[in-house]
Design a protein around this motif. Structure first.
Motif, PDB file in Angstrom:
ATOM      1  N   TYR A  46       0.665  -1.189  -0.061  1.00  0.00           N
ATOM      2  CA  TYR A  46       0.051   0.058  -0.105  1.00  0.00           C
ATOM      3  C   TYR A  46       0.798   1.331  -0.175  1.00  0.00           C
ATOM      4  O   TYR A  46       1.910   1.259   0.509  1.00  0.00           O
ATOM      5  CB  TYR A  46      -0.736   0.072   1.259  1.00  0.00           C
ATOM      6  CG  TYR A  46      -1.879  -1.109   1.655  1.00  0.00           C
ATOM      7  CD1 TYR A  46      -2.874  -1.336   0.473  1.00  0.00           C
ATOM      8  CD2 TYR A  46      -1.595  -1.984   2.552  1.00  0.00           C
ATOM      9  CE1 TYR A  46      -3.766  -2.379   0.797  1.00  0.00           C
ATOM     10  CE2 TYR A  46      -2.436  -3.063   2.711  1.00  0.00           C
ATOM     11  CZ  TYR A  46      -3.410  -3.179   1.581  1.00  0.00           C
ATOM     12  OH  TYR A  46      -4.148  -4.408   1.747  1.00  0.00           O
ATOM     13  N   THR A  52      -5.204   9.114   1.478  1.00  0.00           N
ATOM     14  CA  THR A  52      -6.223   8.103   0.631  1.00  0.00           C
ATOM     15  C   THR A  52      -6.547   6.881   1.694  1.00  0.00           C
ATOM     16  O   THR A  52      -6.031   6.757   2.726  1.00  0.00           O
ATOM     17  CB  THR A  52      -5.480   7.653  -0.360  1.00  0.00           C
ATOM     18  OG1 THR A  52      -4.496   7.041  -0.150  1.00  0.00           O
ATOM     19  CG2 THR A  52      -5.050   8.816  -1.514  1.00  0.00           C
ATOM     20  N   ALA A  53      -7.261   6.141   1.065  1.00  0.00           N
ATOM     21  CA  ALA A  53      -7.986   5.079   1.658  1.00  0.00           C
ATOM     22  C   ALA A  53      -6.836   3.932   2.002  1.00  0.00           C
ATOM     23  O   ALA A  53      -6.867   3.394   3.229  1.00  0.00           O
ATOM     24  CB  ALA A  53      -8.888   4.274   0.950  1.00  0.00           C
ATOM     25  N   ASP A  54      -5.906   3.926   1.286  1.00  0.00           N
ATOM     26  CA  ASP A  54      -4.620   3.069   1.784  1.00  0.00           C
ATOM     27  C   ASP A  54      -4.206   3.318   3.004  1.00  0.00           C
ATOM     28  O   ASP A  54      -3.603   2.563   3.996  1.00  0.00           O
ATOM     29  CB  ASP A  54      -3.437   3.071   0.839  1.00  0.00           C
ATOM     30  CG  ASP A  54      -3.634   2.091  -0.296  1.00  0.00           C
ATOM     31  OD1 ASP A  54      -4.704   1.432  -0.332  1.00  0.00           O
ATOM     32  OD2 ASP A  54      -2.772   2.057  -1.124  1.00  0.00           O
ATOM     33  N   ARG A 101      -5.276   1.166   5.780  1.00  0.00           N
ATOM     34  CA  ARG A 101      -4.690  -0.478   5.634  1.00  0.00           C
ATOM     35  C   ARG A 101      -3.348  -0.442   6.250  1.00  0.00           C
ATOM     36  O   ARG A 101      -2.894  -1.087   6.715  1.00  0.00           O
ATOM     37  CB  ARG A 101      -4.545  -0.803   4.047  1.00  0.00           C
ATOM     38  CG  ARG A 101      -6.243  -0.706   3.777  1.00  0.00           C
ATOM     39  CD  ARG A 101      -6.440  -1.243   2.240  1.00  0.00           C
ATOM     40  NE  ARG A 101      -7.621  -0.811   1.795  1.00  0.00           N
ATOM     41  CZ  ARG A 101      -7.936  -0.206   0.694  1.00  0.00           C
ATOM     42  NH1 ARG A 101      -7.128   0.550   0.065  1.00  0.00           N
ATOM     43  NH2 ARG A 101      -9.280  -0.129   0.542  1.00  0.00           N
ATOM     44  N   ARG A 136     -17.132   3.713   9.083  1.00  0.00           N
ATOM     45  CA  ARG A 136     -16.043   3.273   8.026  1.00  0.00           C
ATOM     46  C   ARG A 136     -15.129   4.447   7.946  1.00  0.00           C
ATOM     47  O   ARG A 136     -15.465   5.322   8.332  1.00  0.00           O
ATOM     48  CB  ARG A 136     -16.765   2.875   6.787  1.00  0.00           C
ATOM     49  CG  ARG A 136     -17.160   3.998   6.183  1.00  0.00           C
ATOM     50  CD  ARG A 136     -17.958   3.541   4.610  1.00  0.00           C
ATOM     51  NE  ARG A 136     -18.670   4.779   3.956  1.00  0.00           N
ATOM     52  CZ  ARG A 136     -18.040   5.788   3.171  1.00  0.00           C
ATOM     53  NH1 ARG A 136     -16.623   5.698   2.999  1.00  0.00           N
ATOM     54  NH2 ARG A 136     -18.811   6.533   2.821  1.00  0.00           N
ATOM     55  N   PHE A 189     -12.760   6.415   5.025  1.00  0.00           N
ATOM     56  CA  PHE A 189     -13.229   6.846   3.658  1.00  0.00           C
ATOM     57  C   PHE A 189     -12.854   6.110   2.846  1.00  0.00           C
ATOM     58  O   PHE A 189     -11.744   5.331   2.890  1.00  0.00           O
ATOM     59  CB  PHE A 189     -13.191   8.374   3.498  1.00  0.00           C
ATOM     60  CG  PHE A 189     -11.754   8.927   3.718  1.00  0.00           C
ATOM     61  CD1 PHE A 189     -10.711   8.651   2.961  1.00  0.00           C
ATOM     62  CD2 PHE A 189     -11.330   9.432   4.983  1.00  0.00           C
ATOM     63  CE1 PHE A 189      -9.370   8.913   2.958  1.00  0.00           C
ATOM     64  CE2 PHE A 189     -10.160   9.774   5.234  1.00  0.00           C
ATOM     65  CZ  PHE A 189      -9.019   9.712   4.326  1.00  0.00           C
ATOM     66  N   SER A 190     -13.316   5.889   1.561  1.00  0.00           N
ATOM     67  CA  SER A 190     -12.948   5.058   0.313  1.00  0.00           C
ATOM     68  C   SER A 190     -12.208   5.749  -0.770  1.00  0.00           C
ATOM     69  O   SER A 190     -11.975   7.083  -0.703  1.00  0.00           O
ATOM     70  CB  SER A 190     -14.296   4.462  -0.206  1.00  0.00           C
ATOM     71  OG  SER A 190     -15.047   5.316  -0.999  1.00  0.00           O
ATOM     72  N   GLU A 191     -11.681   4.988  -1.696  1.00  0.00           N
ATOM     73  CA  GLU A 191     -10.991   5.507  -2.888  1.00  0.00           C
ATOM     74  C   GLU A 191     -12.049   6.521  -3.491  1.00  0.00           C
ATOM     75  O   GLU A 191     -11.584   7.533  -4.053  1.00  0.00           O
ATOM     76  CB  GLU A 191     -10.883   4.464  -3.816  1.00  0.00           C
ATOM     77  CG  GLU A 191      -9.293   3.934  -3.546  1.00  0.00           C
ATOM     78  CD  GLU A 191      -9.372   2.757  -2.641  1.00  0.00           C
ATOM     79  OE1 GLU A 191     -10.609   2.433  -1.957  1.00  0.00           O
ATOM     80  OE2 GLU A 191      -8.261   2.092  -2.245  1.00  0.00           O
ATOM     81  N   ASP A 192     -13.315   6.097  -3.591  1.00  0.00           N
ATOM     82  CA  ASP A 192     -14.229   6.902  -4.181  1.00  0.00           C
ATOM     83  C   ASP A 192     -14.425   8.122  -3.680  1.00  0.00           C
ATOM     84  O   ASP A 192     -14.524   9.248  -4.322  1.00  0.00           O
ATOM     85  CB  ASP A 192     -15.692   6.097  -4.050  1.00  0.00           C
ATOM     86  CG  ASP A 192     -15.797   5.354  -5.469  1.00  0.00           C
ATOM     87  OD1 ASP A 192     -14.845   5.360  -6.335  1.00  0.00           O
ATOM     88  OD2 ASP A 192     -16.995   4.843  -5.627  1.00  0.00           O
ATOM     89  N   ASP A 193     -14.538   8.283  -2.300  1.00  0.00           N
ATOM     90  CA  ASP A 193     -14.604   9.514  -1.438  1.00  0.00           C
ATOM     91  C   ASP A 193     -13.778  10.545  -1.837  1.00  0.00           C
ATOM     92  O   ASP A 193     -13.875  11.668  -2.001  1.00  0.00           O
ATOM     93  CB  ASP A 193     -14.713   9.200   0.027  1.00  0.00           C
ATOM     94  CG  ASP A 193     -15.570   8.343   0.468  1.00  0.00           C
ATOM     95  OD1 ASP A 193     -16.880   8.342  -0.091  1.00  0.00           O
ATOM     96  OD2 ASP A 193     -15.508   7.739   1.465  1.00  0.00           O
ATOM     97  N   ASN A 194     -12.409   9.982  -1.917  1.00  0.00           N
ATOM     98  CA  ASN A 194     -11.260  10.690  -2.337  1.00  0.00           C
ATOM     99  C   ASN A 194     -11.225  11.323  -3.859  1.00  0.00           C
ATOM    100  O   ASN A 194     -11.259  12.252  -4.196  1.00  0.00           O
ATOM    101  CB  ASN A 194      -9.902  10.026  -2.182  1.00  0.00           C
ATOM    102  CG  ASN A 194      -8.627  11.042  -2.294  1.00  0.00           C
ATOM    103  OD1 ASN A 194      -8.857  12.194  -1.791  1.00  0.00           O
ATOM    104  ND2 ASN A 194      -7.805  10.300  -3.117  1.00  0.00           N
TER     105      ASN A 194
END
Lengths: 244, 393
Positions: free
Chosen positions: B95, B121-123, B126, B136, B138-143
């Protein structure tokens, strides 16, 4: 058994030279009971140390049981002391923290005898001097006579060629002294060779031969025709006591 | 006379002088106990430290501008796309996330508070092993679409919204409203790394708020602990090539951090054990002192033994073994005391008590060595006695 030729011993204390032995030649045959007599300073203690291989002659030769000991190393001398000589001292010289049995076992320990055999031989030796019921006592729980008997058992246990006794009765009352002499005479009868140092004529009278020392020289060597029998002395003294 | 018999003789002699033997060996007891205790505490402390540091992930590494060499971070030194490229190109990198730090004022429905804002970012979640207690991350999409969402850490959530679940509530970041989508689980740590209250937002959102594309650094995680160094090297060289800026970037890993911590605790343990070891030497001198007294006291015994056929070697071995047995007994008692002490301290400090077998072995070997070293002189003296002189005492 013992053959000493022209033995000399000179001590150097500071600048003073002390000639303790000035050329002594003695021959002691197997199964002799020899008493060594002389005033203090006559060289008799020196002779005992030398006979006992605790010290070395300044000159002269010493053959013990067919071994010339003059050329032996310290370790070999220790082995000879262990195998050929049994010491009996005036002050017993038992180890106070050990039982009678352990004290008697000590020479066997240095001879490398296995524990089981050690114990049985030590018990036999103690039986010989009549102490089979005192084996687990410590020296401070025994009388002087008993302690000396333990010491004799210790001297016997390695089946030595000769027993060297240095004033063995000196620290005992006269009756106990006679008891000890009785044991020595018994051993002598069984074939043990004994050399005994004493300054008491009555004690020396128990031996079969008396050597007289004076000023580092052997001045007399006589065979005792009729040695005093300690056994009889004891029996008669018991009689005297019972008479009263 | 064999060795076992010599040991028996030594034990008998020690037993017959209980109090003195105990006092003699006390120095050894204390010395060994101190060494065992110190080493156990040191090792326990180190294990504790490592455990704590592993919570943060041993695979983590950071790529940043080499400010140690006088470089400074400029706008454009890091781009969001750099992180994606490195992640795709380098197999050792699992990641990779760009990070922008900022400090802003946050307002919830209860309170206002200043907090650190991390734009990433979402990574990132992780890499850091984040778990959410509510909602949750935030996701890749959110960014990607620049959604105005925020993830709070537990302490900040309580501070801004009081008790309860703030997911779905509005948080205002420097005047820009955002929706709380998650609250992070508390990551407990004795070391106290995560003391500052933090809010995590998509990088694109933070860039909108600050009207700047500035990025501080990249953070990544390697596929495994062993891959960390390769991952760091390759990520750095990719950055240098993409930005045509040799020696501008550098990388650092948690692994390096752990190694230096390991080294420091190791050195400290060594230094303190050395100091504790000095007491062993003092104890050894005590043993020598008493052995010398014992030889003088037992001169007659030595003479008797020699008359009965003990060789000089037998006397030497007897006294040497006595000294060694004394020291080893001290070592045994000391080991037990030290172990008990280590257990007690570990319990009080809440970390694992570590008495390794090699510590015990070394302690034993060392006490035996002390026994030989400090026993040889008195034993030699005993063996050199003249039997006639010794018997006269």
């Amino acid at each position: 058994m013992i053959r000493i030729n022209e033995a000399r011993k000179t001590y150097h204390t500071g600048t003073v030279e002390v000639k303790a032995l000035r050329g002594v030649s003695v021959h002691i045959r197997p199964n002799e009971f020899v008493a060594v007599m002389g005033p203090s300073g006559s060289g008799k203690s020196t002779l005992m140390n030398l006979l006992g291989l605790l010290d070395r002659f300044s000159s002269g030769t010493y053959v013990l049981d067919n071994v010339g000991v003059s050329e032996l190393s310290d370790n070999e001398l220790a082995g000879m002391r262990n195998q050929k000589i049994g010491f009996v001292f005036q002050t017993f010289n038992l180890l106070p923290k050990m039982t009678a049995l352990k004290n008697v076992e000590l020479p066997l320990l240095y001879a490398g005898v296995k524990p089981v055999e050690r114990k049985s031989r030590a018990m036999t030796a103690l039986q010989q001097v009549g102490l089979e019921d005192r084996m687990c006592h410590h020296p401070n729980e025994l009388s002087g006579g008993q302690n000396q008997r333990v010491a004799i058992a210790r001297a016997l246990v390695n089946d030595p060629a000769i027993i060297l006794a240095d004033e063995p009765t000196g620290a005992l009352d006269s009756r106990t002294g006679v008891e000890i002499m009785h044991i020595f005479q018994e051993l002598h009868r069984k074939g043990v060779t004994i050399v005994l140092v004493t300054h008491e004529q009555e004690i020396a009278a128990h031996a079969s031969r008396i050597l007289y020392f004076r000023d580092g020289l052997l001045v007399g060597d006589e065979i005792v025709e009729n040695p005093v029998d300690a056994g009889q002395t004891l029996a008669s003294s018991v009689k005297e006591v019972s008479d009263i | 006379m064999n060795l076992w018999e010599s040991v028996t003789v030594a034990l008998e002699s020690i037993r017959s002088n209980k109090l003195r033997s105990f006092l003699t060996t006390l120095g050894i007891v204390i010395g060994i106990a101190a060494v065992i205790c110190v080493v156990a505490i040191g090792q326990g402390g180190r294990a504790m430290l490592m455990q704590e540091m592993e919570k943060f992930g041993t695979n983590i590494f950071y790529v940043f501008v080499n400010f140690r060499e006088g470089e400074s971070t400029r706008l454009g030194d890091f781009r969001e796309v750099d992180a994606r490229v490195i992640k795709q190109v380098v197999p050792e990198v699992k990641y990779m996330a760009p990070v922008r730090y900022s400090n802003m004022t946050l307002r919830g429905n209860q309170n206002e508070s200043s907090a650190q804002v991390v734009g990433t970012t979402a990574d990132f979640a992780r890499i850091k092993n984040f778990n959410t207690s509510w909602g949750r991350f935030f996701s890749e999409d959110d960014n990607a679409v620049g959604r105005r969402v925020a993830v709070l850490d537990g302490a900040l959530a309580i501070d801004l919204f009081g008790r309860g679940n703030p997911v779905g509530e509005r948080v205002v970041i420097n005047g820009n409203p955002a929706v709380v989508v998650g609250v992070l689980e508390e990551q407990e740590s004795v070391l106290g790394f995560n003391s500052q209250q933090t809010v995590y937002v998509p990088l694109s959102f933070l860039q909108q708020v600050t009207r700047s594309n500035f990025i501080h650094e990249l953070v990544g995680s390697a596929a495994s602990k062993e891959d960390v160094y390769r991952a760091m090297d390759r990520a750095t060289s990719i950055m240098e090539r993409r930005h045509n800026a040799p020696a501008h970037y550098t990388a650092h890993s948690m692994e390096q951090e752990m190694q230096s911590a390991n080294k420091i605790t190791g050195i400290m343990t060594l230094v303190i054990s050395f100091i504790a070891g000095i007491s062993l030497v003092v104890g050894g001198i005590g043993v020598m002192n008493i052995m010398l007294v014992s030889v003088t006291e037992r001169t007659r015994e030595i003479g008797i033994r020699m008359a009965l056929g003990a060789r000089r070697k037998d006397i030497l071995v007897q006294f040497l073994i006595e000294s060694v047995v004394l020291c080893v007994l001290g070592g045994i008692i000391g080991t037990m005391l030290g172990y008990g002490g280590a257990l007690l301290i570990a319990k009080l400090a809440h970390w694992p008590p570590l008495v390794s077998w090699w510590t015990v072995l070394v302690a034993f070997g060392f006490s035996a060595a002390v026994g030989v070293f400090f026993g040889i002189y008195p034993a030699n003296k005993a063996s050199k006695l003249d039997p006639i002189e010794a018997l006269r005492r």
